[in-house]
Design a protein around this motif. Structure first.
Motif: not given
Length: 825
Positions: A103, A546, A127, A10, A550, A542
């Motif tokens: 994420p 990301d 990613t 992350d 998301s 974030t």
């Protein structure tokens, strides 16, 4: 086994994968040391269907072997997988190619509950995004929330900022004996200046510690034995809380931690920047080394902290493939600060653009309500008039793209309509000027999207075209099938209003508890222009990539949906780049060789808003009006917070039911006035009124009231006989913050929630996050609060006629007693 390397799943470095080698075999240990509840790793293990283990300290970990593969070139690599997803390739030289991650939005949802139920494909993302669908702008972000903590820490070392003793103690930063001796000697000197201040106790200590500093470079570089843990603690303070959702209060506190770096002042007691290679964090070390290289670059060698912040914001965007951003900043409506900011922007931005290809522009941000988190800050009554006076001048600058109304959405934007009249006058002279309003971020003000548009439309001069308008968040309004909802859609389309979506901040700030009803796809289907922002990405762990992933994964957006957003963004960026060029030419002509500060000061003309901003009855000071009833909440009784009247939207009232009254009657019968007291809001409506009318046993009742109330409200409170706590918040929808300070952070409590909107959901989240244990019970018939309850599975208990509240309380108390007895045994 010997340590090999590590990587993170992350952006916030919360999910750590440590790798160890034993001969030619590679083993991993996955841990989440920054998450105290253990929910994150338990839910991750459950989602990936892998077993949990425990380390020597008893903390949960996931461990196993990473298999080795040989490719067609006879070259070895190790493949780390979670579930069926290949997360990373690890090579014999120690390099790691991370291909997927978790994420921030999924991490928050896993941390929040004891029963995480999202599928693995919404938990671990590959990613990458398609090049032709990649978003290239960040049209909704905030200046001091933009940079990751590691970059701020590196900037703090490089510029040798002053770091307050208050935060050293608050974060439990470890100093050497020599550092403590030096900082304590300075503290003694500072303390002498407050002898006649009149402050006492913790207030005096806080003021002294806020004004006692250690050189941040000294703190890190001359304390390398503790540097690793200190960096982790400082980094953690620069993002919203880890174990679940935050509320706006948490966000305001994080900004205070960030201001130390973003608005930092250099220490007078400088040190030599040595032993850089010994900094334990690779990202901090890498950034700091680049900063030292920049010192040799004539373009950057004289950079201020602010200019370096702009440089690293642009570099960060370049890394994410973003080449245009509009950053909201309140500095641009402050008279002299705005001029200094723009001077520094003009000095450095051409070089930044040449290096990165990233264009940074700004929105001058005005607060919809005064800031209350800074206790000593005094906001003048005419602060908006002062803001508009400055905006008239700064709006002329080519780097200023428009304005923004920011702050927690707890008031109806229509109350600020007179201010829009002045803003629309500015837009009449600059067709490119953007008017943005934060609207529809929570469900407390469902009229705010419609009212924002009306504020602008109704302020237009005869024949004036609708200015460029964007609404930040746009989550909540009326159902699109209702009459009001259809009118909102019509206004959005007819006026070409753009909606900006920031899904991670919505979740992490407790404004979105269910992804099922997110309106983005519906808006796209209706032909509304929608774009993505990050809302200050680093605050929420974030970034632009990301955030796009998301939106795509969590909301099941199709490629066609993403293309609509991409096309809307491209159009805005192209228009904005042209606007910059046109404004630059006009601004150069306006200056005509004169100093920027001199010209803009001339353009700052006083603004008088003739119409009072507040609608309705005039407000009076609750501290003065209710002083006879103000009393601290007693410490010899358990506070029972009753929600069911004061925490709704302004135009919505709680309807009490016979079944609800039965539950409250049973609770009043079960509790003892000697052991419990009640705490309610200020409206005395719904179940609160029922409590007041049926308090036959004589429970002590406290009401938390806003700092400003009407005479009618004051009379009602006086006649009720309740005791009072006055909030620092002037708006009724903001008083949940005072419940947190008065109760949830300090002592055990109980919350019984029958009804409410976002303010009630925030109060429930504060009760869950608080340091004092709180038993939380939510009425099953409250649709709005049940979404909150489900997101806090394991922390919230539901009650109704089939599962009465008294039974639920008794069951929980028995469980606690059993646990205590088992520990004794």
């Amino acid at each position: 086994m010997t340590y090999f390397t590590c990587f993170f799943l992350d952006n916030e470095k919360d999910i750590i994968v440590d790798l160890y080698k034993d001969l030619d075999k590679l083993f991993f240990i996955l841990s989440t040391p920054n998450h105290a509840t253990g929910n994150l790793i338990r839910n991750l293990a459950k989602a990936c269907k892998v077993p949990l283990s425990q380390d020597v300290e008893g903390k949960f970990i996931i461990k196993g072997e990473v298999p080795c593969y040989i490719d067609g070139n006879n070259e070895e690599s190790y493949s780390f997988r979670l579930g069926e997803t290949e997360v990373a390739s690890i090579y014999p030289d120690g390099s790691v190619d991370v291909k997927a991650g978790i994420p921030a939005i999924a991490k928050t949802l896993m941390s929040q509950t004891k029963d995480f139920r999202l599928d693995l494909d919404k938990t671990i993302f590959k990613t990458y995004v398609r090049k032709d669908l990649k978003f290239r702008g960040d049209l909704h972000t905030h200046m001091n929330g933009n940079l990751p903590g590691d970059i701020l820490i590196a900037l703090g070392i490089y510029h040798q900022i002053r770091y307050p003793l208050y935060y050293v103690k608050k974060l439990d930063i470890k100093l050497t004996d020599a550092q403590w001796e030096k900082v304590n000697a300075q503290r003694e000197k500072v303390a002498r200046q407050f002898i006649s201040s009149g402050l006492q106790g913790k207030y005096l200590d806080r003021r002294i510690n806020d004004n006692t500093f250690i050189n941040f470079a000294d703190l890190i570089l001359n304390n390398l034995d503790n540097a690793e843990m200190n960096i982790v603690k400082i980094r953690g303070s620069l993002a919203v809380i880890k174990d679940g959702q935050a509320v706006f209060t948490n966000l305001e506190k994080v900004y205070l931690y960030r201001y130390v770096f973003c608005k930092g002042k250099e220490s007078e007691d400088k040190i030599e920047l040595q032993r850089i290679d010994q900094i334990p964090d690779e990202d901090v070390k890498r950034a700091l080394k680049q900063m030292l290289k920049d010192k040799e670059n004539p373009a950057y060698c004289g950079n201020t902290i602010f200019q370096d912040k702009l440089l690293w914001i642009a570099r960060n965007y370049k890394k994410q493939g973003v080449y245009y951003a509009e950053i909201s900043d309140t500095t641009l409506v402050k008279k002299y600060e705005s001029l200094e900011m723009l001077r520094q922007v003009h000095e450095v931005m051409p070089e930044i653009y040449q290096e990165t290809g990233v264009m940074l522009r700004f929105l001058a941000a005005m607060r919809r309500i005064p800031l209350t988190i800074v206790k000593d800050a005094v906001t003048p009554a005419n602060y908006l008039e002062q803001n508009l006076e400055v905006l008239k001048a700064t709006a002329l600058d080519p780097y200023v793209a428009g304005c923004d109304f920011v702050g927690e959405e707890i008031n109806d934007i229509i109350t600020l309509k007179p201010a829009f009249k002045e803003i629309v006058k500015i837009a009449s002279k600059d067709p490119s000027f953007v008017i943005r309003v934060h609207a529809g971020e929570n469900d407390s003000q469902k009229d705010n999207i419609a009212h924002s548009i009306a504020c602008v439309k109704d302020s237009l001069a005869p024949g004036q075209k609708m200015p460029r308008m964007r609404l930040g968040h746009g989550l909540y309004t009326y159902s699109p099938t209702s009459k009001k909802g259809r009118e909102v859609l019509k206004q959005l389309k007819e006026n070409n209003v753009v909606l900006e979506f920031q899904i991670t901040s919505n979740v992490r700030l407790n404004n979105l508890n269910s992804l099922e009803h997110h309106p983005l796809k519906q808006y796209l289907k209706q032909g509304i222009m929608c774009v993505q922002g990050t809302d200050g990405a680093a605050l929420y762990g974030t970034n632009s990539i990301d955030e796009e992933l998301s939106l795509e994964k969590m909301l099941s957006l199709s490629e066609a949906d993403l293309k609509l957003m991409k096309d809307a963004e491209t159009k805005i960026i192209e228009e904005s780049q042209k606007a910059y060029s046109d404004k630059k030419a006009a601004f150069t002509q306006l200056l005509a060789g004169r100093d920027l500060e001199e010209v803009l000061l001339e353009k700052m003309k006083a603004v008088k808003i003739s119409k009072r901003l507040d609608k309705g009855d005039p407000k009076i000071d609750a501290n003065q009006e209710l002083k006879e009833q103000i009393s601290e909440i007693t410490w010899d009784r358990l506070p029972v917070v009753l929600l069911g009247g004061s925490f709704n939207t302004e135009n919505r009232s709680t309807k009490i039911t016979a079944k609800g009254k039965e539950q409250l009657d049973a609770l009043l019968d079960y509790l003892s006035p000697e052991d419990a007291c009640f705490v309610i809001g200020h409206k005395f409506a719904g179940y609160e009124k029922y409590l007041l009318d049926h308090n036959d046993k004589g429970f002590r009742i406290y009401a938390v009231v806003p700092a400003l109330i009407t005479k009618k409200e004051a009379d009602k409170i006086k006649s009720s006989g309740v005791q009072v706590r006055v909030s620092t918040e002037a708006q009724g929808m903001g008083i949940y913050k005072s419940f947190n300070y008065e109760i949830f952070e300090r002592r055990p409590s109980m919350v019984v929630a029958f009804d409410g909107n976002s303010a009630a959901a925030n109060l429930i989240q504060e009760a869950k996050n608080g340091k004092g244990f709180s038993e939380i019970y939510v009425w099953s018939h409250s649709k709005t609060l049940q979404q909150k309850a489900k997101s806090l599975h394991g922390y919230v208990h539901t009650f109704d006629e089939e599962n009465p509240i008294v039974k639920a309380i008794g069951k929980l108390q028995q469980e606690i007693a059993d646990k205590l007895n088992s520990k004794k045994k």
